[in-house]
Design an enzyme around this catalytic site. Structure first.
Site, PDB file in Angstrom:
ATOM      1  N   LEU A 152      -6.967  -0.480   8.061  1.00 56.89           N
ATOM      2  CA  LEU A 152      -7.838   0.411   8.845  1.00 56.89           C
ATOM      3  C   LEU A 152      -7.587   1.865   8.444  1.00 56.89           C
ATOM      4  CD1 LEU A 152      -9.970  -0.086  11.153  1.00 56.89           C
ATOM      5  CD2 LEU A 152      -8.263   0.934  12.668  1.00 56.89           C
ATOM      6  N   GLY A 153      -7.945   2.183   7.186  1.00 56.25           N
ATOM      7  CA  GLY A 153      -7.841   3.558   6.707  1.00 56.25           C
ATOM      8  C   GLY A 153      -9.202   4.225   6.783  1.00 56.25           C
ATOM      9  N   ARG A 154      -9.462   5.113   5.818  1.00 52.94           N
ATOM     10  CA  ARG A 154     -10.741   5.851   5.826  1.00 52.94           C
ATOM     11  C   ARG A 154     -11.936   4.899   5.792  1.00 52.94           C
ATOM     12  NH1 ARG A 154      -7.329   9.270   2.051  1.00 52.94           N
ATOM     13  NH2 ARG A 154      -7.540   7.383   0.803  1.00 52.94           N
ATOM     14  N   ILE A 155     -11.927   3.966   4.821  1.00 49.24           N
ATOM     15  CA  ILE A 155     -13.088   3.066   4.689  1.00 49.24           C
ATOM     16  C   ILE A 155     -13.075   2.024   5.814  1.00 49.24           C
ATOM     17  CG2 ILE A 155     -14.303   1.441   3.183  1.00 49.24           C
ATOM     18  CD1 ILE A 155     -12.967   2.903   0.780  1.00 49.24           C
ATOM     19  N   SER A 174      -2.788  -3.347   9.715  1.00 47.75           N
ATOM     20  CA  SER A 174      -2.388  -2.354   8.710  1.00 47.75           C
ATOM     21  C   SER A 174      -0.885  -2.191   8.856  1.00 47.75           C
ATOM     22  CB  SER A 174      -3.130  -1.023   8.916  1.00 47.75           C
ATOM     23  OG  SER A 174      -2.957  -0.574  10.228  1.00 47.75           O
ATOM     24  N   ARG A 175      -0.284  -1.291   8.071  1.00 51.37           N
ATOM     25  CA  ARG A 175       1.177  -1.171   8.164  1.00 51.37           C
ATOM     26  C   ARG A 175       1.602  -0.590   9.503  1.00 51.37           C
ATOM     27  NH1 ARG A 175       1.773   1.583   2.340  1.00 51.37           N
ATOM     28  NH2 ARG A 175       0.162   2.834   3.327  1.00 51.37           N
ATOM     29  N   SER A 176       0.766   0.313  10.030  1.00 55.24           N
ATOM     30  CA  SER A 176       1.142   0.948  11.299  1.00 55.24           C
ATOM     31  C   SER A 176      -0.022   0.860  12.282  1.00 55.24           C
ATOM     32  CB  SER A 176       1.492   2.414  11.046  1.00 55.24           C
ATOM     33  OG  SER A 176       0.393   3.064  10.441  1.00 55.24           O
ATOM     34  N   ARG A 231      -9.447  -4.796  -3.580  1.00 57.29           N
ATOM     35  CA  ARG A 231      -9.136  -5.096  -4.975  1.00 57.29           C
ATOM     36  C   ARG A 231      -8.956  -6.611  -5.058  1.00 57.29           C
ATOM     37  NH1 ARG A 231     -10.790  -0.805  -6.266  1.00 57.29           N
ATOM     38  NH2 ARG A 231      -9.672   0.945  -7.197  1.00 57.29           N
ATOM     39  N   ASP A 255     -16.725  -8.529  -3.719  1.00 52.58           N
ATOM     40  CA  ASP A 255     -17.140  -7.442  -4.619  1.00 52.58           C
ATOM     41  C   ASP A 255     -16.110  -7.213  -5.713  1.00 52.58           C
ATOM     42  OD1 ASP A 255     -18.869  -5.227  -5.366  1.00 52.58           O
ATOM     43  OD2 ASP A 255     -17.327  -3.887  -4.573  1.00 52.58           O
ATOM     44  N   GLU A 260     -11.145  -8.741 -13.383  1.00 57.42           N
ATOM     45  CA  GLU A 260     -12.497  -8.230 -13.674  1.00 57.42           C
ATOM     46  C   GLU A 260     -12.649  -7.882 -15.153  1.00 57.42           C
ATOM     47  OE1 GLU A 260     -13.253  -5.019 -10.953  1.00 57.42           O
ATOM     48  OE2 GLU A 260     -12.946  -6.314  -9.220  1.00 57.42           O
ATOM     49  N   HIS A 278     -18.290  -5.394  -8.360  1.00 56.73           N
ATOM     50  CA  HIS A 278     -17.528  -4.186  -8.015  1.00 56.73           C
ATOM     51  C   HIS A 278     -18.463  -2.980  -7.859  1.00 56.73           C
ATOM     52  CE1 HIS A 278     -13.246  -2.374  -8.294  1.00 56.73           C
ATOM     53  NE2 HIS A 278     -14.003  -1.650  -7.510  1.00 56.73           N
TER      54      HIS A 278
HETATM   55  P1  NAP Z   1      -6.746   4.537   2.928  1.00 58.85           P
HETATM   56  O1  NAP Z   1      -7.442   5.509   3.797  1.00 58.85           O
HETATM   57  O2  NAP Z   1      -5.473   4.918   2.268  1.00 58.85           O
HETATM   58  O3  NAP Z   1      -6.520   3.211   3.808  1.00 58.85           O
HETATM   59  C1  NAP Z   1      -5.770   2.131   3.352  1.00 58.85           C
HETATM   60  C2  NAP Z   1      -5.417   1.231   4.524  1.00 58.85           C
HETATM   61  O4  NAP Z   1      -4.723   0.085   3.995  1.00 58.85           O
HETATM   62  C3  NAP Z   1      -4.490   1.887   5.535  1.00 58.85           C
HETATM   63  O5  NAP Z   1      -4.888   1.502   6.833  1.00 58.85           O
HETATM   64  C4  NAP Z   1      -3.125   1.278   5.225  1.00 58.85           C
HETATM   65  O6  NAP Z   1      -2.305   1.107   6.364  1.00 58.85           O
HETATM   66  C5  NAP Z   1      -3.530  -0.104   4.752  1.00 58.85           C
HETATM   67  N1  NAP Z   1      -2.470  -0.681   3.928  1.00 58.85           N
HETATM   68  C6  NAP Z   1      -1.885  -0.171   2.823  1.00 58.85           C
HETATM   69  N2  NAP Z   1      -0.920  -0.986   2.374  1.00 58.85           N
HETATM   70  C7  NAP Z   1      -0.885  -2.040   3.228  1.00 58.85           C
HETATM   71  C8  NAP Z   1      -0.093  -3.201   3.310  1.00 58.85           C
HETATM   72  N3  NAP Z   1       0.863  -3.465   2.407  1.00 58.85           N
HETATM   73  N4  NAP Z   1      -0.325  -4.061   4.322  1.00 58.85           N
HETATM   74  C9  NAP Z   1      -1.272  -3.805   5.247  1.00 58.85           C
HETATM   75  N5  NAP Z   1      -2.070  -2.719   5.228  1.00 58.85           N
HETATM   76  C10 NAP Z   1      -1.870  -1.850   4.217  1.00 58.85           C
HETATM   77  O7  NAP Z   1      -7.695   4.055   1.739  1.00 58.85           O
HETATM   78  P2  NAP Z   1      -9.304   3.995   1.704  1.00 58.85           P
HETATM   79  O8  NAP Z   1      -9.837   5.297   1.257  1.00 58.85           O
HETATM   80  O9  NAP Z   1      -9.798   3.381   2.960  1.00 58.85           O
HETATM   81  O10 NAP Z   1      -9.489   2.971   0.466  1.00 58.85           O
HETATM   82  C11 NAP Z   1      -8.941   1.684   0.524  1.00 58.85           C
HETATM   83  C12 NAP Z   1      -9.118   0.954  -0.784  1.00 58.85           C
HETATM   84  O11 NAP Z   1     -10.441   0.470  -0.921  1.00 58.85           O
HETATM   85  C13 NAP Z   1      -8.898   1.749  -2.075  1.00 58.85           C
HETATM   86  O12 NAP Z   1      -7.540   1.967  -2.364  1.00 58.85           O
HETATM   87  C14 NAP Z   1      -9.571   0.851  -3.092  1.00 58.85           C
HETATM   88  O13 NAP Z   1      -8.639  -0.107  -3.597  1.00 58.85           O
HETATM   89  C15 NAP Z   1     -10.648   0.112  -2.280  1.00 58.85           C
HETATM   90  N6  NAP Z   1     -11.997   0.529  -2.686  1.00 58.85           N
HETATM   91  C16 NAP Z   1     -12.846  -0.373  -3.232  1.00 58.85           C
HETATM   92  C17 NAP Z   1     -14.112   0.020  -3.619  1.00 58.85           C
HETATM   93  C18 NAP Z   1     -15.091  -0.942  -4.222  1.00 58.85           C
HETATM   94  O14 NAP Z   1     -15.912  -0.530  -5.024  1.00 58.85           O
HETATM   95  N7  NAP Z   1     -15.064  -2.205  -3.860  1.00 58.85           N
HETATM   96  C19 NAP Z   1     -14.512   1.354  -3.483  1.00 58.85           C
HETATM   97  C20 NAP Z   1     -13.616   2.247  -2.911  1.00 58.85           C
HETATM   98  C21 NAP Z   1     -12.359   1.833  -2.510  1.00 58.85           C
HETATM   99  P3  NAP Z   1      -1.487   2.331   7.045  1.00 58.85           P
HETATM  100  O15 NAP Z   1      -2.552   3.264   7.523  1.00 58.85           O
HETATM  101  O16 NAP Z   1      -0.768   1.687   8.170  1.00 58.85           O
HETATM  102  O17 NAP Z   1      -0.635   2.921   5.973  1.00 58.85           O
END
Ligand code: NAP
Length: 321
Positions: A152-155, A174-176, A231, A255, A260, A278
């Protein structure tokens, strides 16, 4: 003198037009032998422009002793060794936030396609079955589902926002724990057991490899829907194929894939699987915004030493624009 940028992967004409007046651009795609080119010219490179898929190999970085910044055209940067870059005082930047809504839309699109069986419906017309008066079996509603967001980050938050239009009952792992009105699960398998659909949107890399394991997939169950827009490595793809084949998982919308552009052939034969190549952020509008941020990080660094969006590992050495 103009600084040199080493470009890995494709960039848009707009990005090229923004950079070419002030920089010398060297495209890997135009090089016969990258290692030989780097041995002769690596010391001239001040900037690298790459993307989340291609990243950059550690030994290429080693051959660029004057490298200052790696600008990633994408938010996910698991293909870049950001810790090693930081240790060498090389900044890494990426494109957070500007793609949140687009990737969330892709996740919702895949979820709707799974529940409402979009592929079967489309095929019903194309095959002539509708014209011949055949009945299409009923699909299932996407409304009022118990949906677990993995990451539950930005996306993830943008996905939660869009899910409210479908009256979803939202949980997350999520982690926290966050200050949000959704149910937190520290244990992903427990969440999968309590949910009807999982949407995976964590970063890739070693820390999340096969986070969605065989046990998590089985906990989701025979009516469960798994959506992966994170991913490919985050889901155990072998276990996923097995679960879909033997009916221990209901459907999947994917996706991203482990190798890939390779997609396991078995997935392509399954009517309950929807695949996209993707394209999470791949619209004209969002790629334009990502492209602008990618080049602006380089242009700003060249002019002022400041950047807009460093990755967390490099924040302590970044001057913010
Ligand atoms: P973000 O804001 O950093 O959010 C990542 C979330 O994942 C956070 O809630 C984090 O938890 C959680 N997380 C990280 N490591 C974890 C673990 N080991 N176990 C459980 N939860 C974990 O990132 P974002 O901007 O949302 O982007 C997320 C990802 O989406 C990117 O890194 C990329 O791989 C993928 N993405 C894919 C596409 C596509 O085309 N399909 C496009 C854009 C992005 P905490 O908050 O607790 O640390």
């Amino acid at each position: 003198m103009s600084s040199a940028i080493f470009i890995i992967g494709a960039i848009t004409d707009e990005m090229r037009a923004s950079l070419s007046p002030d920089f010398i651009l060297h495209d890997v795609a135009q090089m016969d032998d990258v290692e030989t080119w780097l041995a002769a010219n690596g010391q001239t490179i001040k900037y690298v422009l790459t993307n989340g898929h291609d990243g950059i190999a550690d030994d290429w970085v080693t051959n660029m002793p004057n490298l200052k910044l790696i600008s990633n055209y994408g938010v996910g940067y698991d293909a870049i060794n950001a810790q090693a870059a930081r240790a060498s005082d090389i900044l890494v930047t990426h494109t957070p936030d500007v793609l949140n809504d687009e990737v969330a839309t892709t996740a919702i699109m895949l979820m709707l396609a799974c529940y409402r069986e979009l592929r079967a419906s489309d095929q019903h017309i194309r095959s002539g079955a509708w014209g011949a008066g055949e009945m299409l079996t009923l699909s299932r509603s996407a409304d009022h589902r118990r949906v677990g967001i993995v990451g539950l980050g930005r996306i993830g938050l943008a996905i939660a926002d869009k899910l409210t239009a479908f009256h979803a009952n939202i949980a997350y792992h999520s982690r926290s724990e966050k200050d949000v009105p959704f149910t937190y699960y520290a244990d992903l398998q427990e969440m999968a057991k309590d949910c009807e659909a999982l949407i995976v949107i964590t970063p890739g890399g070693d820390e999340t490899k096969h986070l969605v394991s065989k046990d998590v997939i089985e906990a989701l169950g025979p009516d469960g829907v798994l959506i992966n827009v994170a991913r490919g490595t985050v889901v155990d793809e072998g276990a996923l194929v097995d679960a879909l084949a033997n009916g221990t998982l209901g459907a999947a919308g994917l996706d991203v894939f482990e190798q890939e552009p390779h997609v396991p052939a078995a997935l392509l034969d399954m009517p309950n699987v929807v695949v996209t190549p993707h394209i999470g952020s791949a619209t004209i509008e969002t790629r334009r915004a990502m492209g602008q941020l990618t080049v602006n990080n380089i242009i700003s660094h060249a002019k002022t030493g400041k950047v807009f969006s460093p990755v967390p590992e490099c924040r302590d050495i970044a001057d913010m624009a």
